[in-house]
Design a protein around this motif. Sequence first.
Motif, mmCIF file in Angstrom:
data_model
loop_
_atom_site.group_PDB
_atom_site.id
_atom_site.type_symbol
_atom_site.label_atom_id
_atom_site.label_comp_id
_atom_site.label_asym_id
_atom_site.label_seq_id
_atom_site.Cartn_x
_atom_site.Cartn_y
_atom_site.Cartn_z
ATOM 1 N N THR A 1 0.803 -1.228 0.000
ATOM 2 C CA THR A 1 0.000 0.000 0.000
ATOM 3 C C THR A 1 0.835 1.277 0.000
ATOM 4 O OG1 THR A 1 -0.215 -0.001 2.420
ATOM 5 C CG2 THR A 1 -1.949 -1.134 1.147
ATOM 6 N N ALA A 2 2.109 1.162 0.265
ATOM 7 C CA ALA A 2 2.960 2.358 0.310
ATOM 8 C C ALA A 2 3.305 2.831 -1.098
ATOM 9 C CB ALA A 2 4.242 2.060 1.087
ATOM 10 N N THR A 3 3.322 4.125 -1.259
ATOM 11 C CA THR A 3 3.777 4.696 -2.527
ATOM 12 C C THR A 3 5.300 4.801 -2.489
ATOM 13 O OG1 THR A 3 3.718 6.982 -1.746
ATOM 14 C CG2 THR A 3 1.659 6.074 -2.694
ATOM 15 N N VAL A 4 5.892 4.943 -3.668
ATOM 16 C CA VAL A 4 7.344 5.114 -3.732
ATOM 17 C C VAL A 4 7.752 6.360 -2.954
ATOM 18 C CG1 VAL A 4 9.310 5.521 -5.264
ATOM 19 C CG2 VAL A 4 7.569 3.841 -5.891
ATOM 20 N N ALA A 5 6.973 7.423 -3.060
ATOM 21 C CA ALA A 5 7.283 8.663 -2.328
ATOM 22 C C ALA A 5 7.252 8.412 -0.818
ATOM 23 C CB ALA A 5 6.294 9.765 -2.702
ATOM 24 N N GLU A 6 6.280 7.659 -0.346
ATOM 25 C CA GLU A 6 6.205 7.348 1.094
ATOM 26 C C GLU A 6 7.394 6.505 1.528
ATOM 27 O OE1 GLU A 6 1.999 6.755 3.056
ATOM 28 O OE2 GLU A 6 2.228 5.487 1.278
ATOM 29 N N LEU A 7 7.759 5.544 0.699
ATOM 30 C CA LEU A 7 8.867 4.655 1.049
ATOM 31 C C LEU A 7 10.184 5.413 1.162
ATOM 32 C CD1 LEU A 7 7.842 1.620 -1.133
ATOM 33 C CD2 LEU A 7 7.951 1.666 1.377
ATOM 34 N N ARG A 8 10.313 6.509 0.474
ATOM 35 C CA ARG A 8 11.543 7.306 0.512
ATOM 36 C C ARG A 8 11.533 8.359 1.619
ATOM 37 N NH1 ARG A 8 13.039 6.314 -5.075
ATOM 38 N NH2 ARG A 8 13.095 4.055 -5.060
ATOM 39 N N LYS A 9 10.397 8.508 2.303
ATOM 40 C CA LYS A 9 10.298 9.494 3.388
ATOM 41 C C LYS A 9 11.079 9.035 4.619
ATOM 42 C CE LYS A 9 6.505 11.238 4.692
ATOM 43 N NZ LYS A 9 5.109 11.413 5.125
ATOM 44 N N PRO A 10 11.608 9.981 5.409
ATOM 45 C CA PRO A 10 12.308 9.612 6.642
ATOM 46 C C PRO A 10 11.351 8.952 7.641
ATOM 47 C CG PRO A 10 12.464 11.990 6.218
ATOM 48 C CD PRO A 10 11.587 11.412 5.171
ATOM 49 N N THR A 11 11.908 8.144 8.494
ATOM 50 C CA THR A 11 11.133 7.510 9.561
ATOM 51 C C THR A 11 11.172 8.390 10.806
ATOM 52 O OG1 THR A 11 13.078 6.276 10.255
ATOM 53 C CG2 THR A 11 11.576 5.171 8.726
ATOM 54 N N ASP A 12 10.452 7.989 11.803
ATOM 55 C CA ASP A 12 10.397 8.716 13.062
ATOM 56 C C ASP A 12 11.357 8.063 14.060
ATOM 57 O OD1 ASP A 12 9.689 10.305 15.209
ATOM 58 O OD2 ASP A 12 7.756 9.325 15.537
ATOM 59 N N GLY A 13 12.491 8.683 14.292
ATOM 60 C CA GLY A 13 13.409 8.184 15.307
ATOM 61 C C GLY A 13 14.550 7.319 14.805
ATOM 62 N N THR A 14 14.690 7.174 13.499
ATOM 63 C CA THR A 14 15.852 6.457 12.966
ATOM 64 C C THR A 14 16.488 7.322 11.887
ATOM 65 O OG1 THR A 14 14.962 5.277 11.029
ATOM 66 C CG2 THR A 14 14.491 4.308 13.193
ATOM 67 N N LYS A 15 17.652 6.892 11.413
ATOM 68 C CA LYS A 15 18.326 7.595 10.323
ATOM 69 C C LYS A 15 17.968 6.978 8.973
ATOM 70 C CE LYS A 15 22.126 9.096 13.220
ATOM 71 N NZ LYS A 15 23.562 9.042 13.478
ATOM 72 N N TRP A 16 17.070 5.995 8.963
ATOM 73 C CA TRP A 16 16.652 5.332 7.740
ATOM 74 C C TRP A 16 15.387 5.966 7.185
ATOM 75 C CZ3 TRP A 16 17.304 0.748 11.309
ATOM 76 C CH2 TRP A 16 18.564 0.166 11.166
ATOM 77 N N ASN A 17 15.142 5.711 5.913
ATOM 78 C CA ASN A 17 13.831 6.051 5.363
ATOM 79 C C ASN A 17 12.927 4.815 5.526
ATOM 80 O OD1 ASN A 17 14.215 4.312 3.105
ATOM 81 N ND2 ASN A 17 15.072 5.977 1.882
ATOM 82 N N ASN A 18 11.681 4.923 5.120
ATOM 83 C CA ASN A 18 10.725 3.838 5.332
ATOM 84 C C ASN A 18 11.136 2.535 4.645
ATOM 85 O OD1 ASN A 18 8.615 4.982 7.040
ATOM 86 N ND2 ASN A 18 8.168 6.325 5.310
ATOM 87 N N GLU A 19 11.633 2.613 3.392
ATOM 88 C CA GLU A 19 12.008 1.373 2.710
ATOM 89 C C GLU A 19 13.201 0.715 3.398
ATOM 90 O OE1 GLU A 19 12.927 2.000 -1.434
ATOM 91 O OE2 GLU A 19 14.915 2.787 -0.986
ATOM 92 N N GLN A 20 14.127 1.507 3.888
ATOM 93 C CA GLN A 20 15.286 0.961 4.587
ATOM 94 C C GLN A 20 14.873 0.319 5.903
ATOM 95 O OE1 GLN A 20 17.390 4.654 4.623
ATOM 96 N NE2 GLN A 20 18.370 4.293 2.642
ATOM 97 N N LEU A 21 13.940 0.959 6.598
ATOM 98 C CA LEU A 21 13.467 0.390 7.865
ATOM 99 C C LEU A 21 12.671 -0.885 7.614
ATOM 100 C CD1 LEU A 21 13.426 0.575 10.901
ATOM 101 C CD2 LEU A 21 11.456 2.122 10.730
ATOM 102 N N LEU A 22 11.891 -0.936 6.545
ATOM 103 C CA LEU A 22 11.170 -2.169 6.219
ATOM 104 C C LEU A 22 12.150 -3.311 5.948
ATOM 105 C CD1 LEU A 22 8.309 -0.713 4.040
ATOM 106 C CD2 LEU A 22 8.000 -2.098 6.114
ATOM 107 N N PHE A 23 13.247 -3.016 5.279
ATOM 108 C CA PHE A 23 14.257 -4.054 5.084
ATOM 109 C C PHE A 23 14.846 -4.475 6.432
ATOM 110 C CE2 PHE A 23 18.561 -5.569 4.783
ATOM 111 C CZ PHE A 23 18.401 -6.634 3.914
ATOM 112 N N HIS A 24 15.135 -3.511 7.291
ATOM 113 C CA HIS A 24 15.689 -3.817 8.602
ATOM 114 C C HIS A 24 14.731 -4.696 9.420
ATOM 115 C CE1 HIS A 24 18.062 -3.235 12.232
ATOM 116 N NE2 HIS A 24 16.931 -2.924 12.855
ATOM 117 N N MET A 25 13.456 -4.466 9.282
ATOM 118 C CA MET A 25 12.455 -5.280 9.981
ATOM 119 C C MET A 25 12.483 -6.718 9.470
ATOM 120 S SD MET A 25 9.634 -2.230 10.005
ATOM 121 C CE MET A 25 8.175 -3.156 10.405
ATOM 122 N N LEU A 26 12.659 -6.891 8.169
ATOM 123 C CA LEU A 26 12.846 -8.214 7.580
ATOM 124 C C LEU A 26 14.135 -8.840 8.101
ATOM 125 C CD1 LEU A 26 12.638 -10.525 5.442
ATOM 126 C CD2 LEU A 26 13.530 -8.876 3.766
#
Length: 175
Positions: A23-48
């Motif tokens: 459901t995430a758009t590419v623009a959302e996936l590239r947005k910064p996360t809250d409290g990390t130095k990663w963006n959303n796509e990077q944090l999703l990989f980290h969760m995996l």
Amino acid sequence: MDQEEICAEMDRVRNDYRDLVDTATVAELRKPTDGTKWNNEQLLFHMLFGYLLVRNLRILVWGFSRLPDGASRRFAALLNAGARPFHVINFVGSLFGARTLGYARMERLMDRVLSNLQTSLRTRPERVLDRGMHFPVRWDPYFTDYMTLRDVYHYATQHYDHHRKQLTLASVRGS
């Protein structure tokens, strides 16, 4: 937690992860996360990555649980001493993981690793799940000094849920 409760958590994560990525758009996936130095796509990989790590941690627990307690205590101390390089590798790996795999492969990999962990967990007798070893507490806030194999299976979902709260995707903010 018993085996089926941990497996049910993994089922929840499987569905949630798929929904987050789909459901995430590419623009959302590239947005910064809250409290990390990663963006959303990077944090999703980290969760995996947390679940990928459990595949290897199971082997360590299996081996060290058969040795005298001091062996895993010394190993955990050695890993704690190397916490800084681990954090750098962990950070950098997540910078490139999603871009390297792509979103569809991340979903398939999450499905595959969760299925593998669930099958493995369901075949373990209680006595095996209660074996454990000392862990490097400086590596992750969800590592405790001593963790059983059952704790290790559950760890990845704790890690996942923690980081899910840091995502800035519209589907997370709306839930």
